[in-house]
Write a protein that holds these residues in place. Structure first.
Motif, mmCIF file in Angstrom:
data_model
loop_
_atom_site.group_PDB
_atom_site.id
_atom_site.type_symbol
_atom_site.label_atom_id
_atom_site.label_comp_id
_atom_site.label_asym_id
_atom_site.label_seq_id
_atom_site.Cartn_x
_atom_site.Cartn_y
_atom_site.Cartn_z
ATOM 1 N N LEU A 123 -83.487 20.312 54.137
ATOM 2 C CA LEU A 123 -82.440 20.424 55.147
ATOM 3 C C LEU A 123 -81.103 20.544 54.430
ATOM 4 N N VAL A 124 -80.311 21.552 54.805
ATOM 5 C CA VAL A 124 -78.963 21.696 54.253
ATOM 6 C C VAL A 124 -77.986 21.852 55.418
ATOM 7 N N ILE A 125 -77.012 20.978 55.467
ATOM 8 C CA ILE A 125 -76.019 20.982 56.544
ATOM 9 C C ILE A 125 -74.627 21.155 55.940
ATOM 10 N N LEU A 126 -73.860 22.053 56.511
ATOM 11 C CA LEU A 126 -72.439 22.192 56.181
ATOM 12 C C LEU A 126 -71.651 21.772 57.414
ATOM 13 N N GLU A 127 -70.786 20.775 57.252
ATOM 14 C CA GLU A 127 -70.040 20.280 58.407
ATOM 15 C C GLU A 127 -68.641 19.847 57.976
ATOM 16 N N THR A 128 -67.746 19.843 58.926
ATOM 17 C CA THR A 128 -66.388 19.409 58.650
ATOM 18 C C THR A 128 -66.371 17.929 58.283
ATOM 19 N N SER A 129 -65.397 17.559 57.479
ATOM 20 C CA SER A 129 -65.166 16.159 57.139
ATOM 21 C C SER A 129 -63.661 15.986 56.950
ATOM 22 N N ASN A 130 -63.251 14.805 56.551
ATOM 23 C CA ASN A 130 -61.822 14.529 56.436
ATOM 24 C C ASN A 130 -61.461 14.052 55.036
ATOM 25 N N PRO A 131 -60.472 14.695 54.402
ATOM 26 C CA PRO A 131 -60.023 14.227 53.090
ATOM 27 C C PRO A 131 -59.574 12.773 53.166
ATOM 28 N N THR A 132 -59.750 12.049 52.082
ATOM 29 C CA THR A 132 -59.394 10.626 52.067
ATOM 30 C C THR A 132 -58.248 10.306 51.112
ATOM 31 N N LYS A 133 -57.854 11.278 50.293
ATOM 32 C CA LYS A 133 -56.828 11.007 49.279
ATOM 33 C C LYS A 133 -55.498 11.661 49.644
ATOM 34 N N PHE A 134 -54.424 10.977 49.297
ATOM 35 C CA PHE A 134 -53.067 11.502 49.469
ATOM 36 C C PHE A 134 -52.832 12.625 48.450
ATOM 37 N N PRO A 135 -52.156 13.721 48.812
ATOM 38 C CA PRO A 135 -51.563 14.038 50.112
ATOM 39 C C PRO A 135 -52.469 14.902 50.991
ATOM 40 N N PHE A 136 -53.708 15.166 50.502
ATOM 41 C CA PHE A 136 -54.594 16.075 51.222
ATOM 42 C C PHE A 136 -54.958 15.529 52.602
ATOM 43 N N LYS A 137 -55.143 14.206 52.684
ATOM 44 C CA LYS A 137 -55.479 13.586 53.960
ATOM 45 C C LYS A 137 -54.387 13.839 54.993
ATOM 46 N N GLN A 138 -53.134 13.600 54.599
ATOM 47 C CA GLN A 138 -52.016 13.752 55.517
ATOM 48 C C GLN A 138 -51.821 15.223 55.924
ATOM 49 N N PHE A 139 -51.920 16.116 54.944
ATOM 50 C CA PHE A 139 -51.737 17.540 55.244
ATOM 51 C C PHE A 139 -52.836 18.049 56.169
ATOM 52 N N TYR A 140 -54.086 17.687 55.869
ATOM 53 C CA TYR A 140 -55.199 18.189 56.669
ATOM 54 C C TYR A 140 -55.150 17.642 58.090
ATOM 55 N N THR A 141 -54.784 16.375 58.221
ATOM 56 C CA THR A 141 -54.677 15.779 59.550
ATOM 57 C C THR A 141 -53.634 16.513 60.382
ATOM 58 N N PHE A 142 -52.480 16.777 59.774
ATOM 59 C CA PHE A 142 -51.418 17.506 60.482
ATOM 60 C C PHE A 142 -51.875 18.920 60.827
ATOM 61 N N TYR A 143 -52.515 19.588 59.864
ATOM 62 C CA TYR A 143 -52.967 20.961 60.069
ATOM 63 C C TYR A 143 -53.997 21.043 61.196
ATOM 64 N N SER A 144 -54.970 20.141 61.166
ATOM 65 C CA SER A 144 -56.055 20.205 62.154
ATOM 66 C C SER A 144 -55.599 19.778 63.545
ATOM 67 N N LYS A 145 -54.610 18.888 63.620
ATOM 68 C CA LYS A 145 -54.147 18.397 64.925
ATOM 69 C C LYS A 145 -53.168 19.350 65.594
ATOM 70 N N PHE A 146 -52.368 20.037 64.782
ATOM 71 C CA PHE A 146 -51.290 20.834 65.352
ATOM 72 C C PHE A 146 -51.403 22.333 65.064
ATOM 73 N N ILE A 147 -51.627 22.690 63.805
ATOM 74 C CA ILE A 147 -51.623 24.108 63.430
ATOM 75 C C ILE A 147 -52.854 24.826 63.963
ATOM 76 N N LEU A 148 -54.049 24.244 63.726
ATOM 77 C CA LEU A 148 -55.299 24.886 64.147
ATOM 78 C C LEU A 148 -55.337 25.140 65.658
ATOM 79 N N PRO A 149 -55.049 24.138 66.503
ATOM 80 C CA PRO A 149 -55.061 24.407 67.949
ATOM 81 C C PRO A 149 -54.023 25.442 68.370
ATOM 82 N N THR A 150 -52.881 25.464 67.684
ATOM 83 C CA THR A 150 -51.829 26.437 68.017
ATOM 84 C C THR A 150 -52.290 27.857 67.725
ATOM 85 N N ILE A 151 -52.925 28.046 66.563
ATOM 86 C CA ILE A 151 -53.462 29.368 66.215
ATOM 87 C C ILE A 151 -54.499 29.788 67.256
ATOM 88 N N GLY A 152 -55.368 28.849 67.629
ATOM 89 C CA GLY A 152 -56.387 29.139 68.625
ATOM 90 C C GLY A 152 -55.792 29.539 69.966
#
Length: 261
Positions: free
Chosen positions: A176-205
């Motif tokens: 079984l091989v699964i590719l799925e989204t996850s969340n970065p845990t280290k600074f600053p990637f965690k903060q950037f990804y959270t902002f991107y996924s919460k605001f930028i991604l839905p806006t593009i959509g």
């Protein structure tokens, strides 16, 4: 600093809202999550591939190549690609030299796009695209050498039911091989990804998709889905063994590899 502080407070408030509601595409709908997911992907099927490339900056292509590399060494003859969507992973897995690849999805709209892509590449002798329910697979026990799921398990109505069905149709010692989204845990990637996924991604959509709610759901479901060791433990509970995870691109996605028995 003020902008950063305000963004963090907004994100905290949004997370509290998410924790208090069920993560489904259409909050005001009485349809089951499964039916809502089917409707959503039918709605966005035409623009899905283009938006996927834009939102992931094209990095998703390299993640699929890694899945192909993992499976090629195992020499599967028959592969089931659950939640195949428009067939990107199924097409990539032709390089595993499998004799047959079955791409299964609940969305006819996504499958139709995939079928056209497969015909264009003259791969319809190797890849079959079929409509089906990942939680009620119409295959015998111990049927497939390998099963893959790319960005699909978080859309299951019941995660346990979907994974149990996959376990059932997988051959002993199958992969079984699964590719799925996850969340970065280290600074600053965690903060950037959270902002991107919460605001930028839905806006593009919202700008480019005719379904204005779809990319809100995709963002929210990504944020709340268990990843890393939590998801490893879910796979082990189902009965999978040799479970390992490989975080990708600072942790924005994870590849999980497991065996049956």
């Amino acid at each position: 600093m003020l902008i950063v502080f305000l963004c963090i407070n907004i994100l905290k408030k949004k997370r509290l809202v998410l924790m208090s509601k069920k993560i489904i595409p259409y909050q005001n709908s009485d349809l089951s999550k499964k039916s809502q997911v089917e409707k959503m992907f039918n709605n966005i099927s035409k623009e899905y591939d283009i938006l996927n490339r834009v939102i992931s900056f094209g990095i998703d292509v390299s993640w699929r190549k890694k899945i192909v590399k993992i499976l090629k060494s195992k020499k599967p003859s028959l592969i089931l690609d659950v939640a195949t969507g428009t067939g990107d992973l199924a097409i990539a897995m032709v390089k595993t030299n499998a004799k047959k690849i079955i791409g299964l999805d609940i969305s006819k709209g996504m499958l139709d796009v995939g079928i056209d892509k497969i015909k264009d590449k003259k791969l319809d002798n190797t890849i079959d695209m079929v409509i089906g329910d990942s939680e009620n697979l119409k295959y015998e026990d111990n049927f497939f050498d390998a099963v893959t799921v790319s960005f699909g398990v978080r859309n299951f109505e019941s995660l346990d039911s979907g994974l149990t069905e996959i376990f059932r149709v997988l051959k002993p010692n199958g992969s079984l091989v699964i590719l799925e989204t996850s969340n970065p845990t280290k600074f600053p990637f965690k903060q950037f990804y959270t902002f991107y996924s919460k605001f930028i991604l839905p806006t593009i959509g919202k700008i480019f998709s005719k379904d204005k709610l779809a990319y809100n759901y995709l963002s929210e479901s990504s944020a709340e889905f268990p990843y890393g060791e939590k998801f490893n433990n879910i796979l082990k509970k189902i009965g999978f063994t040799n479970v390992v995870d490989f975080p990708q691109t600072f942790g924005v996605a994870t590849i999980y590899v497991a065996s049956k028995g």
